[in-house]
Design a protein around this motif. Structure first.
Motif, PDB file in Angstrom:
ATOM      1  N   GLN A  26       0.958  -1.030   0.205  1.00 43.78           N
ATOM      2  CA  GLN A  26       0.174  -0.145  -0.286  1.00 43.78           C
ATOM      3  C   GLN A  26       1.069   1.150   0.286  1.00 43.78           C
ATOM      4  O   GLN A  26       0.645   2.586  -0.458  1.00 43.78           O
ATOM      5  N   ALA A  27       2.270   0.535   0.379  1.00 43.62           N
ATOM      6  CA  ALA A  27       2.712   2.656   0.544  1.00 43.62           C
ATOM      7  C   ALA A  27       3.829   2.881  -0.629  1.00 43.62           C
ATOM      8  O   ALA A  27       4.918   3.857  -0.270  1.00 43.62           O
ATOM      9  N   GLY A  28       3.896   1.968  -1.335  1.00 45.39           N
ATOM     10  CA  GLY A  28       4.224   2.166  -2.637  1.00 45.39           C
ATOM     11  C   GLY A  28       3.712   1.888  -4.451  1.00 45.39           C
ATOM     12  O   GLY A  28       2.935   1.234  -4.469  1.00 45.39           O
ATOM     13  N   SER A  72      10.383  -0.238   3.872  1.00 50.73           N
ATOM     14  CA  SER A  72      11.160  -1.102   3.367  1.00 50.73           C
ATOM     15  C   SER A  72      11.520  -1.622   2.202  1.00 50.73           C
ATOM     16  O   SER A  72      10.793  -1.489   0.954  1.00 50.73           O
ATOM     17  N   ASP A  73      12.621  -2.697   2.327  1.00 55.59           N
ATOM     18  CA  ASP A  73      12.395  -3.403   1.483  1.00 55.59           C
ATOM     19  C   ASP A  73      13.034  -5.403   2.478  1.00 55.59           C
ATOM     20  O   ASP A  73      13.352  -4.650   3.069  1.00 55.59           O
ATOM     21  N   ILE A  74      12.289  -6.398   1.737  1.00 55.12           N
ATOM     22  CA  ILE A  74      13.193  -7.390   2.076  1.00 55.12           C
ATOM     23  C   ILE A  74      14.189  -7.368   2.625  1.00 55.12           C
ATOM     24  O   ILE A  74      14.562  -8.168   2.846  1.00 55.12           O
ATOM     25  N   SER A 123      16.652 -16.806  -1.921  1.00 55.70           N
ATOM     26  CA  SER A 123      16.193 -16.834  -3.718  1.00 55.70           C
ATOM     27  C   SER A 123      17.397 -15.770  -4.460  1.00 55.70           C
ATOM     28  O   SER A 123      17.534 -16.188  -5.414  1.00 55.70           O
ATOM     29  N   TYR A 124      16.809 -14.530  -3.301  1.00 53.28           N
ATOM     30  CA  TYR A 124      17.320 -12.536  -4.212  1.00 53.28           C
ATOM     31  C   TYR A 124      19.096 -13.425  -4.147  1.00 53.28           C
ATOM     32  O   TYR A 124      19.677 -13.129  -5.263  1.00 53.28           O
ATOM     33  N   LEU A 125      19.567 -14.076  -2.842  1.00 57.26           N
ATOM     34  CA  LEU A 125      20.910 -14.005  -3.131  1.00 57.26           C
ATOM     35  C   LEU A 125      21.670 -15.099  -3.897  1.00 57.26           C
ATOM     36  O   LEU A 125      22.577 -14.965  -3.891  1.00 57.26           O
ATOM     37  N   ASP A 144       7.372 -14.918   3.696  1.00 56.20           N
ATOM     38  CA  ASP A 144       8.480 -15.896   2.092  1.00 56.20           C
ATOM     39  C   ASP A 144       7.243 -15.871   0.707  1.00 56.20           C
ATOM     40  O   ASP A 144       6.371 -17.412   0.342  1.00 56.20           O
ATOM     41  N   SER A 145       6.842 -14.724   0.293  1.00 56.71           N
ATOM     42  CA  SER A 145       6.773 -14.758  -1.129  1.00 56.71           C
ATOM     43  C   SER A 145       7.243 -15.725  -2.447  1.00 56.71           C
ATOM     44  O   SER A 145       5.704 -16.277  -3.056  1.00 56.71           O
ATOM     45  N   TRP A 146       7.957 -16.361  -2.259  1.00 55.86           N
ATOM     46  CA  TRP A 146       8.317 -17.497  -3.164  1.00 55.86           C
ATOM     47  C   TRP A 146       7.808 -18.959  -2.565  1.00 55.86           C
ATOM     48  O   TRP A 146       8.713 -19.889  -2.995  1.00 55.86           O
ATOM     49  N   GLY A 166      -4.644 -10.188  -2.097  1.00 52.05           N
ATOM     50  CA  GLY A 166      -4.416 -11.464  -1.712  1.00 52.05           C
ATOM     51  C   GLY A 166      -2.914 -11.630  -2.104  1.00 52.05           C
ATOM     52  O   GLY A 166      -2.123 -12.811  -2.336  1.00 52.05           O
ATOM     53  N   HIS A 167      -2.027 -11.038  -3.026  1.00 54.81           N
ATOM     54  CA  HIS A 167      -1.212 -10.439  -3.644  1.00 54.81           C
ATOM     55  C   HIS A 167      -0.590  -8.110  -3.252  1.00 54.81           C
ATOM     56  O   HIS A 167      -1.903  -7.550  -3.124  1.00 54.81           O
ATOM     57  N   GLY A 168       0.331  -7.820  -2.878  1.00 53.10           N
ATOM     58  CA  GLY A 168       0.678  -6.385  -3.343  1.00 53.10           C
ATOM     59  C   GLY A 168      -0.636  -5.805  -4.414  1.00 53.10           C
ATOM     60  O   GLY A 168      -0.950  -6.293  -5.530  1.00 53.10           O
TER      61      GLY A 168
HETATM   62  O1  1CP Z   1       3.087  -0.839   0.913  1.00 55.98           O
HETATM   63  C1  1CP Z   1       4.866  -1.029   0.707  1.00 55.98           C
HETATM   64  O2  1CP Z   1       5.526  -1.269  -0.074  1.00 55.98           O
HETATM   65  C2  1CP Z   1       5.861  -1.391   1.991  1.00 55.98           C
HETATM   66  C3  1CP Z   1       6.561  -1.582   1.018  1.00 55.98           C
HETATM   67  C4  1CP Z   1       7.438  -2.793   0.948  1.00 55.98           C
HETATM   68  C5  1CP Z   1       7.637  -4.470   1.259  1.00 55.98           C
HETATM   69  C6  1CP Z   1       6.414  -4.805   2.288  1.00 55.98           C
HETATM   70  C7  1CP Z   1       8.083  -3.313  -0.155  1.00 55.98           C
HETATM   71  C8  1CP Z   1       8.704  -2.144  -0.872  1.00 55.98           C
HETATM   72  N1  1CP Z   1       8.801  -3.992  -0.578  1.00 55.98           N
HETATM   73  C9  1CP Z   1       8.870  -4.970   0.205  1.00 55.98           C
HETATM   74  C10 1CP Z   1       8.893  -6.859   0.589  1.00 55.98           C
HETATM   75  C11 1CP Z   1       8.833  -7.201  -0.539  1.00 55.98           C
HETATM   76  N2  1CP Z   1      10.175  -7.223  -1.875  1.00 55.98           N
HETATM   77  C12 1CP Z   1       8.828  -8.363  -0.763  1.00 55.98           C
HETATM   78  C13 1CP Z   1       7.670  -9.085  -0.190  1.00 55.98           C
HETATM   79  C14 1CP Z   1       6.308  -8.912  -0.069  1.00 55.98           C
HETATM   80  C15 1CP Z   1       5.213  -9.351  -2.193  1.00 55.98           C
HETATM   81  O3  1CP Z   1       5.617 -10.717  -2.293  1.00 55.98           O
HETATM   82  O4  1CP Z   1       5.159  -8.460  -2.198  1.00 55.98           O
HETATM   83  C16 1CP Z   1       9.707  -8.901  -2.702  1.00 55.98           C
HETATM   84  C17 1CP Z   1       9.542 -10.521  -3.241  1.00 55.98           C
HETATM   85  C18 1CP Z   1      10.489  -8.218  -1.959  1.00 55.98           C
HETATM   86  C19 1CP Z   1      11.236  -7.921  -3.450  1.00 55.98           C
HETATM   87  C20 1CP Z   1      11.294  -7.158  -4.665  1.00 55.98           C
HETATM   88  N3  1CP Z   1      11.391  -5.450  -4.246  1.00 55.98           N
HETATM   89  C21 1CP Z   1      10.706  -6.706  -5.719  1.00 55.98           C
HETATM   90  C22 1CP Z   1       9.978  -7.745  -6.735  1.00 55.98           C
HETATM   91  C23 1CP Z   1      11.378  -9.070  -7.079  1.00 55.98           C
HETATM   92  C24 1CP Z   1      10.368 -10.277  -7.631  1.00 55.98           C
HETATM   93  O5  1CP Z   1      11.433 -11.326  -7.659  1.00 55.98           O
HETATM   94  O6  1CP Z   1       9.314  -9.824  -8.394  1.00 55.98           O
HETATM   95  C25 1CP Z   1      10.739  -5.786  -6.445  1.00 55.98           C
HETATM   96  C26 1CP Z   1      10.099  -5.164  -7.672  1.00 55.98           C
HETATM   97  C27 1CP Z   1      11.212  -5.046  -4.772  1.00 55.98           C
HETATM   98  C28 1CP Z   1      11.072  -2.874  -5.087  1.00 55.98           C
HETATM   99  C29 1CP Z   1      10.282  -2.473  -4.613  1.00 55.98           C
HETATM  100  N4  1CP Z   1       9.855  -3.297  -2.803  1.00 55.98           N
HETATM  101  C30 1CP Z   1       9.502  -2.085  -2.772  1.00 55.98           C
HETATM  102  C31 1CP Z   1       8.733  -0.918  -3.748  1.00 55.98           C
HETATM  103  C32 1CP Z   1       7.766  -0.159  -2.863  1.00 55.98           C
HETATM  104  C33 1CP Z   1       9.313  -1.573  -4.736  1.00 55.98           C
HETATM  105  C34 1CP Z   1       9.706  -1.009  -5.791  1.00 55.98           C
HETATM  106  C35 1CP Z   1      10.230   0.090  -7.135  1.00 55.98           C
HETATM  107  C36 1CP Z   1      10.649   1.316  -6.448  1.00 55.98           C
HETATM  108  O7  1CP Z   1       9.251   1.884  -6.200  1.00 55.98           O
HETATM  109  O8  1CP Z   1      11.378   1.385  -6.404  1.00 55.98           O
END
Ligand code: 1CP
Length: 354
Positions: free
Chosen positions: A40-42, A87-89, A162-164, A217-219, A330-332
């Motif tokens: 929701q935050a991005g 933040s991010d994972i 998985s990312y690492l 544990d998204s994946w 059901g997801h983001g």
């Molecule tokens: O509401 C929010 O935006 C909260 C912040 C948040 C969260 C909880 C971000 C910001 N990332 C995450 C967690 C996250 N990051 C997960 C688990 C949640 C999920 O399943 O959606 C995962 C798998 C990631 C890894 C990641 N980071 C991806 C997925 C890549 C893939 O493997 O397909 C992506 C695209 C990012 C970048 C990212 N993280 C967050 C934002 C807003 C973004 C977009 C990049 C940007 O704005 O530049």
């Protein structure tokens, strides 16, 4: 330590005593069905895109002013029942010194993927001073959020591994699973290492004032039930157990986890997130006596309003069979989502008694 450990070292914040979100996580029936959205935050909010203009993702995550502003944006706009820390994972890995970046339109990219035991041993453990900016941002946020709880989060060992191991996003997680099947000692060391970092990172967030945590544990859905139980679950369970001592609700979520839901609950979660592929009633029957979070298909925001709200009503009704229900997608949130649709959805869900 005494028996008081059952309430953990988390001191309940009196401003949160009536939080519908925390009540649902505890398995109670709040005044209304609580709702928040993953991601929701991005990405979909114009005010987010504006403050992120010219600022790299990881730089944004390390700036307490920006983290505070971005985390508050969806709370202001939607009036959701919980904030999720921006933040991010992969942030804690960056904080301990792993060479990685978050590339626009791609996601996390790791410069030197992990392959050997020496690679794993080269990753430092996380100490709180490495994430002092997170502590600062959480403290500021909790002050500003008032009666809205803050959810802290971390990536679960499999998803972060998985990312690492792959070096970036992957569809089949083939290298990761090759390590899991073929190099069990390296796998065990890597999963323990990431689990330790995740737990320490969650501890920092809760000690600074986060009042719930979500372990993503998204994946995990890339693994079969047998492999999940043998090679994934024990490490997530260790994180959830360690964090359990903090006394805040623990949410555990993954995508494509229909066949894993019982084990994901059993890993120690208080709330299990269900993605949209699994009918919520089926998910509830699998997670055991716990609260559920989910699970409107995120693409329904692109459907006509009556279709979206009818499906949301079905999710609300199905949620009544659970020990507690937190409404979510059901997801983001998808980047193209019109915020006005989520405003409408939020008000609709909150108009239902819990
Ligand atoms: O509401 C929010 O935006 C909260 C912040 C948040 C969260 C909880 C971000 C910001 N990332 C995450 C967690 C996250 N990051 C997960 C688990 C949640 C999920 O399943 O959606 C995962 C798998 C990631 C890894 C990641 N980071 C991806 C997925 C890549 C893939 O493997 O397909 C992506 C695209 C990012 C970048 C990212 N993280 C967050 C934002 C807003 C973004 C977009 C990049 C940007 O704005 O530049």
């Amino acid at each position: 330590m005494s028996e008081a450990v059952s309430t953990g070292d988390h001191q309940p914040d009196p401003r949160l005593a009536d939080s519908p979100f925390l009540a649902a996580c505890r398995g109670e029936r709040p005044a209304h069905v609580p709702v928040w959205y993953m991601r929701q935050a991005g990405r979909s909010l114009p005010e987010y895109l504006e403050v992120r203009e010219g600022v790299a993702m990881l730089d944004a995550c390390m700036d307490p002013d920006l983290v505070t502003e971005i985390t508050l944006q969806p709370v202001r706009r939607y009036g959701v029942d919980a904030a999720i820390f921006f933040s991010d994972i992969v942030l804690p890995l960056k904080a301990v010194g792993v060479d990685l970046d978050i590339k626009p339109g791609v996601g996390p990219v790791v410069a030197d993927p992990v392959a050997t035991l020496a690679d794993v041993e080269a990753i430092p453990d996380l100490t709180p001073d490495a994430v002092d900016f997170v502590d600062a941002a959480v403290r500021r946020l909790v002050g500003e959020l008032g009666g809205t709880p803050l959810i802290g989060f971390a990536g679960a060992p499999f998803t972060v591994a998985s990312y690492l191991v792959e070096g970036g996003p992957s569809k089949d997680h083939a290298r990761t699973k090759a390590m899991m099947f073929g190099a069990p000692d390296v796998w065990d060391a890597l999963m323990r290492k990431i689990g330790g970092i995740a737990a320490a990172y969650l501890e920092v967030q809760v000690r600074a004032g986060a009042s719930a945590v979500q372990l993503f544990d998204s994946w995990a859905g890339a693994t079969s039930p047998r492999d999940y139980r043998e090679h994934v679950k024990p490490y997530s369970a260790a994180v959830l157990e360690r964090v359990g001592a903090l006394g805040v609700p623990r949410i555990h979520f993954g995508v494509g986890t229909s066949e894993l839901l019982a084990d994901m609950g059993d890993a120690g979660a208080d709330v299990v997130g269900v993605d949209w592929r699994t009918p919520l009633d089926v998910g509830i029957s699998r997670i055991g006596d716990r609260a559920v979070q989910g699970n409107l298909d995120p693409t329904l925001v692109f459907a006509p309003a009556d279709v979206m709200l009818a499906r949301a009503a079905e999710v609300v009704e199905a949620g009544r069979a659970a020990r507690g229900h937190v409404f979510n997608l059901g997801h983001g949130v998808l980047p193209a989502t019109d915020p006005a649709r989520l405003e409408e959805l939020t008000a609709f869900v909150q108009s239902h008694a819990g």
